[in-house]
Design an enzyme around this catalytic site. Sequence first.
Site, mmCIF file in Angstrom:
data_model
loop_
_atom_site.group_PDB
_atom_site.id
_atom_site.type_symbol
_atom_site.label_atom_id
_atom_site.label_comp_id
_atom_site.label_asym_id
_atom_site.label_seq_id
_atom_site.Cartn_x
_atom_site.Cartn_y
_atom_site.Cartn_z
ATOM 1 N N ARG A 98 8.492 12.065 14.380
ATOM 2 C CA ARG A 98 9.817 12.660 14.176
ATOM 3 C C ARG A 98 10.095 13.705 15.230
ATOM 4 O O ARG A 98 9.215 14.423 15.690
ATOM 5 C CB ARG A 98 9.848 13.315 12.794
ATOM 6 C CG ARG A 98 11.092 14.129 12.524
ATOM 7 C CD ARG A 98 11.099 14.685 11.117
ATOM 8 N NE ARG A 98 10.219 15.823 10.992
ATOM 9 C CZ ARG A 98 10.070 16.508 9.854
ATOM 10 N NH1 ARG A 98 10.717 16.156 8.770
ATOM 11 N NH2 ARG A 98 9.255 17.533 9.803
ATOM 12 N N CYS A 100 13.353 16.744 15.834
ATOM 13 C CA CYS A 100 14.492 17.361 15.166
ATOM 14 C C CYS A 100 15.052 18.434 16.094
ATOM 15 O O CYS A 100 14.307 19.273 16.587
ATOM 16 C CB CYS A 100 14.060 17.979 13.838
ATOM 17 S SG CYS A 100 15.419 18.732 12.916
#
Length: 120
Positions: A98, A100
Amino acid sequence: IKTNLAPEAIGTYSQGVKHGNVYYFSGQIGLNPETMEMANGFEAQLEQVLKNINGLLESQGLTKENILKTSIFLQDLGDFQIVNAAYEQFFTAPYPARSCIQAAKLPKDALVEIEVIAGI
């Protein structure tokens, strides 16, 4: 990839493309695919984004277990803990890779956008 299980493209892009055994899905915002209206508030938008991602996956016979990587774009990085809590409910370990970031502006003034890459 084209499905009514997620919002239709609002620009010159595809909902997703498949290359080999990898699916690259376009970023999802909190639009309801039936009404094309934006959910109100961060948590409601986040919930709709995750539903849209499920719709994209389902359209291709995939599940969230096929997700390899997510990219999350937030209007306010202060909402990161809310995303983490939702992430723990949506996924099971081992979690996908991930990234972000905080973005100055998202399409249709969305508060959150998430794109995923999935594989088979």
